[in-house]
Enzyme design. Sequence first.
Site, short mmCIF file in Angstrom:
data_model
loop_
_atom_site.label_atom_id
_atom_site.label_comp_id
_atom_site.label_asym_id
_atom_site.label_seq_id
_atom_site.Cartn_x
_atom_site.Cartn_y
_atom_site.Cartn_z
N GLY A 1 0.80 -1.22 0.00
CA GLY A 1 0.00 0.00 0.00
C GLY A 1 0.83 1.27 0.00
N HIS B 1 11.62 1.53 1.32
CA HIS B 1 11.34 0.12 1.57
C HIS B 1 12.39 -0.47 2.52
CE1 HIS B 1 7.97 -0.11 -1.00
NE2 HIS B 1 8.60 -0.12 -2.15
#
Length: 295
Positions: free
Chosen positions: A36, A91
């Site tokens: 998401g 990330h």
Amino acid sequence: MTVRKLYLGPLTDNRRWDSVDIRPDDVIVVTPPKCGTTWMQTIVALLFSGDPEVETELSVKMPWVDIRLREMPEVAERLAAMTTRRSMKSHTPMDGLPLHDRAHYICVFRHPLDAHFSYRKHVRNIPMSFFDTWYPEDDADGITFRRFLDGGAEGFDGDAMPLAHILRHYEAATALANRPNVSLFHYADMTRDLAGTFDKLAALLGISHPPHVLDRLVQTATFDNMKARAERYAPSGGKGFMKSDSEFFHSGTSGKWVGKLTDKELSAYDEIMDAHLSPKDRAWLEFGSQGHSPA
């Protein structure tokens, strides 16, 4: 000074954050892949602007700092030149990021099996052949899922997004969740209550919009709208980076693994999850605040 873990793979390098001068009002979206990230970045962009037609241009205006495909001096210079409130993407797990006392870190999670199956689709849609050994197109022997379970949290494995990397993200985020500037969100909760997600995030970031404006922003961030306008909302959309911008928003659903894994594979996954997480933590990581699969 806290020592940061090194996360260095063929795609990402968390040392690139050393070139970023983090500001007190920065918002950093921190997630494992396919959990998401783009959705949350779009919500942040909409809240920042209050404009449902804002050109988000996430890869440029809210850059993925870790990725090695862009020259870091250019990224750092672009960020330094911004005069409005900034947001960035990572990330890298929280233990590999510089931790500012006031900048806000938004950590987003998704059921690990949903993230894994979404990533399978994603690697077929991007021009990066180094993932082919982990994600072979013809995978009759189940190599992909074995490597998902066996891979480590760092290095090449980390960039290929195994379960260990997701668990490292979760453990690093929850270790800091008592800080007022570290917040955890879940994809399932965003799906169930998008308006509530906007309200919660706006309050955390000190942003206020009239109800009629907020309603329009929520409608803009629905999955159907973002998929229908994929060239606008996909990372680097309209630039030909992905084979299909629309495929980036493949389905947005949960339970992608149902019927696709053997009992043995599911048992191996369960064993790892139970070894690393308490029942409460596992329930949240898989299903969010509801804590169980929706009926």
